[in-house]
Design a protein around this motif. Structure first.
Motif, PDB file in Angstrom:
ATOM      1  N   SER A  81     -35.885  30.951 -22.365  1.00  0.00           N
ATOM      2  CA  SER A  81     -34.495  30.975 -22.818  1.00  0.00           C
ATOM      3  C   SER A  81     -33.924  32.376 -22.668  1.00  0.00           C
ATOM      4  CB  SER A  81     -34.398  30.522 -24.272  1.00  0.00           C
ATOM      5  OG  SER A  81     -34.950  31.464 -25.131  1.00  0.00           O
ATOM      6  N   GLN A  82     -32.608  32.450 -22.539  1.00  0.00           N
ATOM      7  CA  GLN A  82     -31.965  33.750 -22.383  1.00  0.00           C
ATOM      8  C   GLN A  82     -31.907  34.507 -23.697  1.00  0.00           C
ATOM      9  OE1 GLN A  82     -28.209  32.409 -20.840  1.00  0.00           O
ATOM     10  NE2 GLN A  82     -27.189  32.720 -22.776  1.00  0.00           N
ATOM     11  N   PHE A  83     -32.175  33.832 -24.807  1.00  0.00           N
ATOM     12  CA  PHE A  83     -32.109  34.453 -26.123  1.00  0.00           C
ATOM     13  C   PHE A  83     -33.418  34.228 -26.868  1.00  0.00           C
ATOM     14  CE2 PHE A  83     -27.712  33.561 -25.116  1.00  0.00           C
ATOM     15  CZ  PHE A  83     -27.093  34.755 -25.435  1.00  0.00           C
ATOM     16  N   TRP A 134     -28.400  35.305 -31.892  1.00  0.00           N
ATOM     17  CA  TRP A 134     -28.597  33.949 -31.381  1.00  0.00           C
ATOM     18  C   TRP A 134     -27.674  32.978 -32.113  1.00  0.00           C
ATOM     19  CZ3 TRP A 134     -30.798  29.204 -32.998  1.00  0.00           C
ATOM     20  CH2 TRP A 134     -31.153  28.332 -31.980  1.00  0.00           C
ATOM     21  N   SER A 140     -24.137  33.515 -30.971  1.00  0.00           N
ATOM     22  CA  SER A 140     -23.923  33.001 -29.621  1.00  0.00           C
ATOM     23  C   SER A 140     -23.719  31.490 -29.606  1.00  0.00           C
ATOM     24  CB  SER A 140     -25.098  33.366 -28.717  1.00  0.00           C
ATOM     25  OG  SER A 140     -25.173  34.747 -28.543  1.00  0.00           O
ATOM     26  N   ILE A 141     -24.567  30.765 -30.322  1.00  0.00           N
ATOM     27  CA  ILE A 141     -24.405  29.306 -30.297  1.00  0.00           C
ATOM     28  C   ILE A 141     -23.159  28.877 -31.070  1.00  0.00           C
ATOM     29  CG2 ILE A 141     -26.840  28.797 -29.883  1.00  0.00           C
ATOM     30  CD1 ILE A 141     -27.039  27.923 -32.821  1.00  0.00           C
ATOM     31  N   ASP A 176     -20.058  29.330 -28.825  1.00  0.00           N
ATOM     32  CA  ASP A 176     -20.060  28.626 -27.537  1.00  0.00           C
ATOM     33  C   ASP A 176     -19.199  27.365 -27.645  1.00  0.00           C
ATOM     34  OD1 ASP A 176     -20.645  27.097 -25.237  1.00  0.00           O
ATOM     35  OD2 ASP A 176     -22.662  27.922 -25.115  1.00  0.00           O
ATOM     36  N   GLY A 189     -29.074  23.828 -33.895  1.00  0.00           N
ATOM     37  CA  GLY A 189     -29.444  25.214 -33.619  1.00  0.00           C
ATOM     38  C   GLY A 189     -29.683  26.013 -34.881  1.00  0.00           C
ATOM     39  N   LEU A 248     -28.898  22.473 -25.932  1.00  0.00           N
ATOM     40  CA  LEU A 248     -29.274  23.870 -26.167  1.00  0.00           C
ATOM     41  C   LEU A 248     -30.189  24.379 -25.056  1.00  0.00           C
ATOM     42  CD1 LEU A 248     -29.888  23.740 -30.017  1.00  0.00           C
ATOM     43  CD2 LEU A 248     -28.091  25.052 -28.854  1.00  0.00           C
ATOM     44  N   TYR A 303     -30.153  28.423 -24.364  1.00  0.00           N
ATOM     45  CA  TYR A 303     -30.421  28.978 -25.693  1.00  0.00           C
ATOM     46  C   TYR A 303     -31.810  28.653 -26.203  1.00  0.00           C
ATOM     47  CZ  TYR A 303     -25.394  29.722 -25.933  1.00  0.00           C
ATOM     48  OH  TYR A 303     -24.112  30.130 -25.673  1.00  0.00           O
TER      49      TYR A 303
END
Length: 92
Positions: free
Chosen positions: A2-4, A14, A17-18, A21, A32, A71, A76
């Protein structure tokens, strides 16, 4: 991967970010948040059961499955799927 990766102080980033989004549904964000509550600070992993996620997010298991897929698709989350009954996936 995952990018995070969710470890230590990055957990707050994190979540932010979610939450911001616009492509994620409110149910996906709730999933999440529940996943984030269970991430190990050192490893960035959790193996919380789908039924537990569903109960805490107050969602149906099928909705949880779709949210986890969303996700993962958005980058994520990385999922290592377990095979067999009574085994949990590992999320990072």
């Amino acid at each position: 991967m995952s990018q995070f990766p969710v470890t230590g102080a990055s957990k707050c980033s994190w979540y932010e970010s979610i939450a911001s989004d616009q492509t994620l549904t409110s149910g996906t964000i709730r999933v999440g948040v529940v996943l984030g509550m269970h991430f190990n600070r050192a490893t960035g992993e959790t193996f919380v059961a789908r039924a537990t996620i569903a109960r805490k997010a107050r969602l149906d298991i099928k909705t949880v499955d779709r949210a986890i897929a969303a996700l993962e698709l958005a980058g994520y989350l990385e999922v290592s799927r377990a095979c067999g009954r009574h085994k949990s996936n590992v999320y990072r």
